[in-house]
Scaffold this active site. Structure first.
Site, PDB file in Angstrom:
ATOM      1  CB  CYS A  15      -0.835   0.061   1.188  1.00  0.00           C
ATOM      2  SG  CYS A  15      -0.194   0.367   2.763  1.00  0.00           S
ATOM      3  CB  CYS A  18       3.548  -0.704   3.006  1.00  0.00           C
ATOM      4  SG  CYS A  18       2.070  -1.238   4.253  1.00  0.00           S
TER       5      CYS A  18
END
Length: 86
Positions: A15, A18
């Site tokens: 994501c 991240c």
């Protein structure tokens, strides 16, 4: 000075949060000039063994951040503190 190798794990599924965490860790390591292996952990089962909320960051086997994007400065401070204790 003795150089200490540290394995830094970034826990996340890819994501944006991240990915930003990965970039911040990479920059912190470069700025500190330390020996580090940066590992992206994307397997959901493995992530679940380590953290409840992503992104997560571990130095060796110690979770240092979970559920937030740590800034480059926060990562550098934690890394310095961690390496002093090794």
């Amino acid at each position: 000075m003795v150089r200490v190798m540290v394995v830094i794990r970034i826990f996340g599924t890819g994501c944006p949060k991240c990915n930003q965490t990965y970039e911040n860790v990479k920059k912190a390591v470069e700025e500190l000039g330390i020996d580090a292996e940066i590992v992206k952990v994307t397997d959901v089962n493995e992530i679940a063994e380590w953290v409840f909320v992503t992104p997560g960051v571990a130095f060796d086997d110690v979770i240092v951040f979970e559920g937030k994007i740590p800034s480059v400065e926060e990562i550098k401070e934690e890394l310095k503190s961690y390496l002093e204790g090794k």
